[in-house]
Design a protein around this motif. Structure first.
Motif, PDB file in Angstrom:
ATOM      1  N   VAL A   1       1.107   9.264 -13.249  1.00  0.00           N
ATOM      2  CA  VAL A   1       0.895   8.530 -14.499  1.00  0.00           C
ATOM      3  C   VAL A   1      -0.237   9.199 -15.266  1.00  0.00           C
ATOM      4  O   VAL A   1      -1.320   9.420 -14.735  1.00  0.00           O
ATOM      5  CB  VAL A   1       0.549   7.052 -14.207  1.00  0.00           C
ATOM      6  N   VAL A   2       0.027   9.527 -16.523  1.00  0.00           N
ATOM      7  CA  VAL A   2      -0.992  10.137 -17.371  1.00  0.00           C
ATOM      8  C   VAL A   2      -1.533   9.047 -18.298  1.00  0.00           C
ATOM      9  O   VAL A   2      -0.797   8.468 -19.089  1.00  0.00           O
ATOM     10  CB  VAL A   2      -0.397  11.296 -18.203  1.00  0.00           C
ATOM     11  N   LEU A   3      -2.822   8.778 -18.159  1.00  0.00           N
ATOM     12  CA  LEU A   3      -3.453   7.758 -18.982  1.00  0.00           C
ATOM     13  C   LEU A   3      -3.949   8.392 -20.279  1.00  0.00           C
ATOM     14  O   LEU A   3      -4.432   9.526 -20.283  1.00  0.00           O
ATOM     15  CB  LEU A   3      -4.619   7.119 -18.230  1.00  0.00           C
TER      16      LEU A   3
ATOM     17  N   ASP B   1       0.828  -1.204   0.000  1.00  0.00           N
ATOM     18  CA  ASP B   1       0.000   0.000   0.000  1.00  0.00           C
ATOM     19  C   ASP B   1       0.865   1.258   0.000  1.00  0.00           C
ATOM     20  O   ASP B   1       0.603   2.201  -0.745  1.00  0.00           O
ATOM     21  CB  ASP B   1      -0.939  -0.008   1.203  1.00  0.00           C
ATOM     22  N   GLU B   2       1.916   1.280   0.812  1.00  0.00           N
ATOM     23  CA  GLU B   2       2.828   2.418   0.862  1.00  0.00           C
ATOM     24  C   GLU B   2       3.500   2.659  -0.487  1.00  0.00           C
ATOM     25  O   GLU B   2       3.604   3.786  -0.954  1.00  0.00           O
ATOM     26  CB  GLU B   2       3.912   2.157   1.915  1.00  0.00           C
ATOM     27  N   ALA B   3       3.964   1.582  -1.098  1.00  0.00           N
ATOM     28  CA  ALA B   3       4.654   1.686  -2.385  1.00  0.00           C
ATOM     29  C   ALA B   3       3.723   2.191  -3.481  1.00  0.00           C
ATOM     30  O   ALA B   3       4.116   3.015  -4.308  1.00  0.00           O
ATOM     31  CB  ALA B   3       5.249   0.345  -2.778  1.00  0.00           C
ATOM     32  N   ILE B   4       2.501   1.730  -3.481  1.00  0.00           N
ATOM     33  CA  ILE B   4       1.580   2.137  -4.541  1.00  0.00           C
ATOM     34  C   ILE B   4       1.120   3.582  -4.365  1.00  0.00           C
ATOM     35  O   ILE B   4       0.888   4.279  -5.333  1.00  0.00           O
ATOM     36  CB  ILE B   4       0.399   1.157  -4.683  1.00  0.00           C
ATOM     37  N   VAL B   5       1.058   4.055  -3.124  1.00  0.00           N
ATOM     38  CA  VAL B   5       0.742   5.468  -2.903  1.00  0.00           C
ATOM     39  C   VAL B   5       1.888   6.333  -3.412  1.00  0.00           C
ATOM     40  O   VAL B   5       1.673   7.354  -4.057  1.00  0.00           O
ATOM     41  CB  VAL B   5       0.469   5.748  -1.407  1.00  0.00           C
ATOM     42  N   ARG B   6       3.112   5.903  -3.160  1.00  0.00           N
ATOM     43  CA  ARG B   6       4.289   6.664  -3.564  1.00  0.00           C
ATOM     44  C   ARG B   6       4.513   6.653  -5.069  1.00  0.00           C
ATOM     45  O   ARG B   6       4.890   7.649  -5.663  1.00  0.00           O
ATOM     46  CB  ARG B   6       5.523   6.076  -2.869  1.00  0.00           C
ATOM     47  N   HIS B   7       4.282   5.496  -5.716  1.00  0.00           N
ATOM     48  CA  HIS B   7       4.663   5.337  -7.119  1.00  0.00           C
ATOM     49  C   HIS B   7       3.498   5.182  -8.102  1.00  0.00           C
ATOM     50  O   HIS B   7       3.717   5.276  -9.300  1.00  0.00           O
ATOM     51  CB  HIS B   7       5.584   4.117  -7.275  1.00  0.00           C
ATOM     52  N   GLU B   8       2.320   4.890  -7.641  1.00  0.00           N
ATOM     53  CA  GLU B   8       1.119   4.647  -8.458  1.00  0.00           C
ATOM     54  C   GLU B   8       1.166   3.339  -9.238  1.00  0.00           C
ATOM     55  O   GLU B   8       0.181   2.614  -9.279  1.00  0.00           O
ATOM     56  CB  GLU B   8       0.850   5.780  -9.448  1.00  0.00           C
ATOM     57  N   LEU B   9       2.260   3.026  -9.866  1.00  0.00           N
ATOM     58  CA  LEU B   9       2.389   1.822 -10.686  1.00  0.00           C
ATOM     59  C   LEU B   9       3.545   1.002 -10.120  1.00  0.00           C
ATOM     60  O   LEU B   9       4.667   1.489 -10.046  1.00  0.00           O
ATOM     61  CB  LEU B   9       2.678   2.223 -12.135  1.00  0.00           C
TER      62      LEU B   9
ATOM     63  N   VAL C   1      -3.083  -4.488 -13.623  1.00  0.00           N
ATOM     64  CA  VAL C   1      -2.825  -4.026 -14.985  1.00  0.00           C
ATOM     65  C   VAL C   1      -2.320  -5.152 -15.872  1.00  0.00           C
ATOM     66  O   VAL C   1      -2.671  -5.239 -17.045  1.00  0.00           O
ATOM     67  CB  VAL C   1      -1.815  -2.857 -14.976  1.00  0.00           C
ATOM     68  N   GLY C   2      -1.469  -6.021 -15.316  1.00  0.00           N
ATOM     69  CA  GLY C   2      -0.923  -7.084 -16.132  1.00  0.00           C
ATOM     70  C   GLY C   2      -0.200  -8.133 -15.312  1.00  0.00           C
ATOM     71  O   GLY C   2       0.088  -7.932 -14.133  1.00  0.00           O
ATOM     72  N   GLU C   3       0.058  -9.251 -15.970  1.00  0.00           N
ATOM     73  CA  GLU C   3       0.797 -10.354 -15.364  1.00  0.00           C
ATOM     74  C   GLU C   3       1.845 -10.821 -16.359  1.00  0.00           C
ATOM     75  O   GLU C   3       1.538 -11.064 -17.517  1.00  0.00           O
ATOM     76  CB  GLU C   3      -0.138 -11.515 -15.043  1.00  0.00           C
ATOM     77  N   LEU C   4       3.079 -10.923 -15.902  1.00  0.00           N
ATOM     78  CA  LEU C   4       4.179 -11.408 -16.726  1.00  0.00           C
ATOM     79  C   LEU C   4       4.875 -12.510 -15.946  1.00  0.00           C
ATOM     80  O   LEU C   4       5.776 -12.234 -15.149  1.00  0.00           O
ATOM     81  CB  LEU C   4       5.171 -10.278 -17.046  1.00  0.00           C
ATOM     82  N   GLY C   5       4.428 -13.735 -16.134  1.00  0.00           N
ATOM     83  CA  GLY C   5       4.988 -14.835 -15.349  1.00  0.00           C
ATOM     84  C   GLY C   5       4.631 -14.664 -13.889  1.00  0.00           C
ATOM     85  O   GLY C   5       3.472 -14.608 -13.525  1.00  0.00           O
ATOM     86  N   ARG C   6       5.668 -14.530 -13.044  1.00  0.00           N
ATOM     87  CA  ARG C   6       5.448 -14.352 -11.610  1.00  0.00           C
ATOM     88  C   ARG C   6       5.313 -12.891 -11.202  1.00  0.00           C
ATOM     89  O   ARG C   6       5.110 -12.584 -10.034  1.00  0.00           O
ATOM     90  CB  ARG C   6       6.612 -14.971 -10.834  1.00  0.00           C
ATOM     91  N   ILE C   7       5.438 -11.979 -12.142  1.00  0.00           N
ATOM     92  CA  ILE C   7       5.365 -10.541 -11.854  1.00  0.00           C
ATOM     93  C   ILE C   7       3.960 -10.036 -12.156  1.00  0.00           C
ATOM     94  O   ILE C   7       3.423 -10.282 -13.232  1.00  0.00           O
ATOM     95  CB  ILE C   7       6.370  -9.746 -12.720  1.00  0.00           C
ATOM     96  N   VAL C   8       3.369  -9.322 -11.191  1.00  0.00           N
ATOM     97  CA  VAL C   8       2.082  -8.663 -11.431  1.00  0.00           C
ATOM     98  C   VAL C   8       2.294  -7.164 -11.362  1.00  0.00           C
ATOM     99  O   VAL C   8       3.134  -6.668 -10.605  1.00  0.00           O
ATOM    100  CB  VAL C   8       0.982  -9.115 -10.438  1.00  0.00           C
ATOM    101  N   ILE C   9       1.551  -6.432 -12.171  1.00  0.00           N
ATOM    102  CA  ILE C   9       1.653  -4.984 -12.227  1.00  0.00           C
ATOM    103  C   ILE C   9       0.346  -4.414 -11.684  1.00  0.00           C
ATOM    104  O   ILE C   9      -0.730  -4.746 -12.176  1.00  0.00           O
ATOM    105  CB  ILE C   9       1.902  -4.502 -13.669  1.00  0.00           C
ATOM    106  N   LEU C  10       0.480  -3.558 -10.672  1.00  0.00           N
ATOM    107  CA  LEU C  10      -0.676  -2.958 -10.021  1.00  0.00           C
ATOM    108  C   LEU C  10      -0.645  -1.445 -10.214  1.00  0.00           C
ATOM    109  O   LEU C  10       0.424  -0.829 -10.219  1.00  0.00           O
ATOM    110  CB  LEU C  10      -0.672  -3.267  -8.525  1.00  0.00           C
ATOM    111  N   TYR C  11      -1.831  -0.843 -10.345  1.00  0.00           N
ATOM    112  CA  TYR C  11      -1.942   0.606 -10.514  1.00  0.00           C
ATOM    113  C   TYR C  11      -3.066   1.137  -9.642  1.00  0.00           C
ATOM    114  O   TYR C  11      -4.148   0.554  -9.568  1.00  0.00           O
ATOM    115  CB  TYR C  11      -2.250   0.965 -11.977  1.00  0.00           C
ATOM    116  N   ARG C  12      -2.766   2.241  -8.970  1.00  0.00           N
ATOM    117  CA  ARG C  12      -3.798   3.005  -8.265  1.00  0.00           C
ATOM    118  C   ARG C  12      -3.405   4.472  -8.354  1.00  0.00           C
ATOM    119  O   ARG C  12      -2.290   4.852  -7.996  1.00  0.00           O
ATOM    120  CB  ARG C  12      -3.918   2.584  -6.801  1.00  0.00           C
ATOM    121  N   ARG C  13      -4.310   5.282  -8.834  1.00  0.00           N
ATOM    122  CA  ARG C  13      -4.051   6.707  -9.014  1.00  0.00           C
ATOM    123  C   ARG C  13      -3.832   7.376  -7.661  1.00  0.00           C
ATOM    124  O   ARG C  13      -4.558   7.126  -6.702  1.00  0.00           O
ATOM    125  CB  ARG C  13      -5.231   7.346  -9.723  1.00  0.00           C
TER     126      ARG C  13
END
Length: 66
Positions: A58-60, A2-10, A39-51
């Motif tokens: 991040v500009v969509l 949660d801390e990381a996603i607030v700081r970085h969004e993605l 947002v996506g899955e690449l093998g064992r890596i998942v990509i999460l996004y929260r504005r």
């Protein structure tokens, strides 16, 4: 997370080596718990996004249908 996603969004999160159906369920549970968009899955890596609520970084792209 949660801390990381607030700081970085993605963010990218590496999941453990478990069978694919379990990884998919874990990714969905993680996204729901944070809460964030899966947002996506690449093998064992998942990509999460929260504005970020105040200063989005991040500009969509705009929807071309609008």
């Amino acid at each position: 997370v949660d801390e990381a996603i607030v700081r970085h969004e993605l963010i990218k999160v590496r999941l453990p080596q478990i069978p694919k159906p379990e990884r998919k369920a874990m990714a969905a549970a993680l996204a729901a718990a944070v809460p964030a968009h899966l947002v996506g899955e690449l093998g064992r890596i998942v990509i999460l996004y929260r504005r970020h609520p105040e200063k989005p970084r991040v500009v969509l792209p705009k929807n071309p249908r609008e």
